[in-house]
Design a protein around this motif. Structure first.
Motif, PDB file in Angstrom:
ATOM      1  N   THR A 286      24.613  34.429  73.710  1.00  0.00           N
ATOM      2  CA  THR A 286      23.283  34.758  74.229  1.00  0.00           C
ATOM      3  C   THR A 286      23.022  36.232  73.920  1.00  0.00           C
TER       4      THR A 286
ATOM      5  N   LYS B 276      15.362  34.914  76.178  1.00  0.00           N
ATOM      6  CA  LYS B 276      15.872  35.489  77.422  1.00  0.00           C
ATOM      7  C   LYS B 276      17.343  35.853  77.292  1.00  0.00           C
TER       8      LYS B 276
ATOM      9  N   GLU C  11      19.698  32.878  77.345  1.00  0.00           N
ATOM     10  CA  GLU C  11      19.401  31.742  76.465  1.00  0.00           C
ATOM     11  C   GLU C  11      20.283  31.803  75.221  1.00  0.00           C
TER      12      GLU C  11
ATOM     13  N   ASP D 118      10.953  36.746  72.656  1.00  0.00           N
ATOM     14  CA  ASP D 118      10.813  35.891  73.844  1.00  0.00           C
ATOM     15  C   ASP D 118      12.150  35.294  74.295  1.00  0.00           C
TER      16      ASP D 118
END
Length: 355
Positions: A205, A264, A267, A262
């Protein structure tokens, strides 16, 4: 113990009293059996388990084994075991009583496995799993002996095929052929230049990337389990590590993350599965005209590159999340320059001794 009709639900139930390991008596009721025979079978299995006897069939003992072992294992590890047992062990032994399984039965089962055209290493893994179940029965449920040990094990402990890897030039040709797809392009770059496992890559991530220190923080591994995306702890304690990126890879990754504002912090950066990596790898290798290798071979390629650059087994082990013994065992044939240096040093000692 008693088996009775549950008139409110229209099913059968079993009521049992049993004594636990501390000598304390308990009472429990098991409901929901569609037939009296099912209730009696469960009662017999429960009684055998409480008595520590193996007069139950293998499929019943598998449920006992699963209840004992599942809480102790990672979800992904248990899923792998469960699939192996249900597809390769239960079809053969399900209805045999545990106390009646003999070495001859195991030999016939092993011969059946060999007829399925499985890899030797996978056959050995399956046989080891049956042996683990039988050892569990011996250790905790009074099975007299493990029949797998008497039968002997077939298959191979280590892969027989030659280890494949790409040289830097081969990888350059390949990467150029997949540059039209930025997500997989950067995924392959990370694997080739850091040696991450595919599960570790797919668990990354934005929070895993420390651009200021040029580090990838390996803290989890991704798997698709029963149709669900699952992040679990890394494979071993050695797998939890911080991997330093070369500057060019850090800059590439920074540029790529900048194109995804975008995304996160928690994510997944590469929100696909290993299937897509395999597909694109096959396409890219064919387009580049380089030999086909597996995804995991990118990790071998990184190790081979580090060995060629002269780094020690300890340094490579730390980077790959292995033990030094594993690196030495797996890649010993790729350390020729070390062997040559060793022989040269011994020659000097020998020459001095002769003088």
């Amino acid at each position: 113990m008693s088996v009775n009709r549950d008139r409110k639900r229209g099913t059968w139930m079993v009521q049992v009293r049993y004594r636990d390991m501390f000598g304390v008596w308990h009472k429990t009721t098991k409901r929901g059996f569609k037939a009296k025979s099912e209730a009696k079978a469960w009662e017999a299995s429960f009684r055998a388990r409480m008595d520590g006897m193996l007069d139950m069939v293998f499929s019943q003992f598998y449920e006992v084994y699963a209840e004992d072992m599942r809480p102790r294992l990672k979800e992904s590890t248990w899923a792998t075991k469960e699939h192996m047992i249900r597809t390769k062990i239960l079809p053969y032994f399900a209805d045999m009583k545990m106390c009646d399984i003999r070495p001859a039965d195991v030999v016939r089962w092993e011969n059946w496995l060999l007829s399925l055209d499985l890899s030797p290493t996978y056959v050995r893994t399956i046989v080891n799993q049956l042996s683990a179940i039988m050892n569990h029965a011996v250790r905790f449920y009074r099975l007299p002996a493990n029949p797998v040990l008497a039968a002997g094990k077939v298959g191979s402990k280590r892969p027989e095929q030659e280890m494949k890897f790409w040289t830097p030039e081969e990888y350059r040709l390949f990467s150029e052929s997949v540059a039209d797809k930025p997500d997989v392009y950067h995924a392959y770059d990370i694997m080739y230049f850091t040696g991450l496992r595919v599960g570790e890559l797919l668990a990354l991530t934005p929070a895993s990337i420390d651009l200021d220190r040029s580090l990838i923080l390996v803290r989890g591994t991704y798997q698709r389990i029963k149709g669900k995306d699952t992040i679990t702890s890394p494979k071993t304690k050695h797998s939890v590590r911080d991997v330093l990126m070369p500057d060019f890879l850090r800059d590439e990754l920074a540029d790529y993350l900048a194109t995804r504002p975008d995304l996160k912090a928690d994510e997944r950066i590469f929100a696909f599965t290993a299937h897509r990596l395999r597909h694109e790898m096959k396409r890219g290798a064919e387009a580049a005209g380089v030999k086909p290798i597996r995804i995991h071979d990118l990790r071998h390629s990184h190790a081979a590159l580090l060995i060629d650059l002269g780094f020690s087994a300890q340094v490579i082990a730390d980077r790959l999340g292995h033990s030094t013994v594993e690196v030495t065992s797996t890649y010993s044939h790729l350390f020729p320059s070390v062997q040559q240096s060793l022989a040269a040093a011994l020659n000097e000692v020998g020459a001095a001794h002769e003088r």
